[in-house]
Write a protein that holds these residues in place. Structure first.
Motif, short mmCIF file in Angstrom:
data_model
loop_
_atom_site.label_atom_id
_atom_site.label_comp_id
_atom_site.label_asym_id
_atom_site.label_seq_id
_atom_site.Cartn_x
_atom_site.Cartn_y
_atom_site.Cartn_z
N ASP A 134 -35.52 -3.43 -25.13
CA ASP A 134 -35.24 -4.06 -23.84
C ASP A 134 -33.80 -4.54 -23.72
N ALA A 135 -33.07 -4.55 -24.81
CA ALA A 135 -31.68 -5.00 -24.77
C ALA A 135 -30.88 -4.09 -23.86
N ALA A 136 -30.30 -4.67 -22.81
CA ALA A 136 -29.60 -3.90 -21.77
C ALA A 136 -29.04 -4.89 -20.75
N GLU A 137 -28.43 -4.33 -19.71
CA GLU A 137 -27.99 -5.16 -18.60
C GLU A 137 -28.93 -4.93 -17.42
N TYR A 138 -29.31 -6.01 -16.77
CA TYR A 138 -30.28 -5.97 -15.69
C TYR A 138 -29.63 -6.42 -14.38
N PHE A 139 -29.93 -5.68 -13.33
CA PHE A 139 -29.33 -5.98 -12.03
C PHE A 139 -30.43 -6.25 -11.00
N CYS A 140 -30.29 -7.36 -10.31
CA CYS A 140 -31.14 -7.68 -9.16
C CYS A 140 -30.42 -7.15 -7.92
N VAL A 141 -31.16 -6.49 -7.06
CA VAL A 141 -30.54 -5.77 -5.95
C VAL A 141 -31.31 -6.07 -4.67
N VAL A 142 -30.58 -6.25 -3.57
CA VAL A 142 -31.22 -6.53 -2.29
C VAL A 142 -30.80 -5.48 -1.27
#
Lengths: 118, 113
Positions: free
Chosen positions: A85-93
Motif C-alpha cells: 500500500d506504500a504509495a502516494e494517494y490523491f483525493c480528487v473532486v
C-alpha cells in the motif's frame, strides 16, 4: 469553484494497522469524488469513486471511503495496511452532471504519501 | 484490454527547443485529457477534448502550449520554446465520455536543461 484539501502530506503506519487518509472538499455543486493511488514511477490508478449512490464507497485492495456532506469530507480508510500500500494517494473532486455522473476536468489534492513499516 | 499509452516515457531537451508528447487513449474513449504533475504545483489540468466539440483549453499555462487530437483518437501536446519551469511529468487520461471515470497513462517525464 471547487477545491480539495488533503490534511496530511505524509502518513506513516505499521503493517497490519489501520490506515486513515483525510480529505476535505469544497464545491459549488454536488461533487463527484475520487481517490487515486500512484506508486513510484507509475501512472495514477483509480481506487474508488463516489457519485451519488451509497455514501460508503468500497474500492479495490480493501480500501473504502465515506462521503459526509455535513463535514464536507471524504476520508480514505483501510482496516489493515500492507507493505504494497506504500504509495502516494490523491483525493480528487469533479463537478457532478445530470444523472450523478461526473464530467470534465478533475481537481486534485496535493497528495498524501503513505509509508508502511514492517 | 490495452490502457492509455504515452510516448516517449522520458524526454530530455534543451531550453528553447520544441517538444511533442503523444497520447494514445483507450480504444472507443471519446474524451481525452492532459494534466501536468510537478513538484511545486502538484497535479494540474491542462486541456481536454470531448468528441468533436471545441477543446477546453482553460488550463494551458501559456501560449507556448498547444494540443491537437487527430481523428478523435491520438493526441499530441506541443510545447514550444521550452523553459526550465516546463520540467514535469505530463499525464494523459481518457474516458468513454466526459461524464465517465478517467483512466491515466504512465506519463511522460520532461526535463528541460
Amino acid at each position: 469553484a471547487q477545491s480539495v484539501t488533503q490534511l496530511d502530506s505524509h502518513v506513516s503506519v505499521s503493517e497490519g494497522t489501520p490506515v486513515l487518509l483525510r480529505c476535505n472538499y469544497s464545491s459549488s455543486y454536488s461533487p463527484s469524488l475520487f481517490w487515486y493511488v500512484q506508486h513510484p514511477n507509475k501512472g495514477l490508478q483509480l481506487l474508488l469513486k463516489y457519485t451519488s449512490a451509497a455514501t460508503l464507497v468500497k474500492g479495490i485492495n480493501g480500501f473504502e471511503a465515506e462521503f459526509k456532506k455535513s463535514e464536507t469530507s471524504f476520508h480514505l480508510t483501510k482496516p489493515s495496511a500492507h507493505m504494497s500500500d506504500a504509495a502516494e494517494y490523491f483525493c480528487v473532486v469533479n463537478k457532478k452532471g445530470s444523472g450523478g455522473t461526473s464530467y470534465g476536468k478533475l481537481t486534485f489534492g496535493q497528495g498524501t504519501i503513505l509509508t508502511v513499516h514492517p | 484490454g490495452a490502457g492509455v499509452s504515452q510516448s516517449p516515457s522520458n524526454k530530455v531537451t534543451e531550453k528553447g527547443k520544441d517538444v511533442e508528447l503523444r497520447c494514445d487513449p483507450i480504444s472507443g474513449h471519446t474524451a481525452l485529457y492532459w494534466y501536468r504533475q510537478s513538484l511545486g504545483q502538484g497535479l494540474e489540468f491542462l486541456i481536454y477534448f470531448q468528441g468533436n466539440s471545441a477543446p477546453d483549453k482553460s488550463g494551458l499555462p501559456s501560449d507556448r502550449f498547444s494540443a491537437e487530437r487527430t481523428g478523435g483518437s491520438v493526441s499530441t501536446l506541443t510545447i514550444q520554446r521550452t523553459q526550465q519551469e516546463d520540467s514535469a511529468v505530463y499525464l494523459c487520461a481518457s474516458s468513454r465520455d466526459n461524464t465517465d471515470t478517467q483512466y491515466f497513462g504512465p506519463g511522460t517525464r520532461l526535463t528541460v536543461l
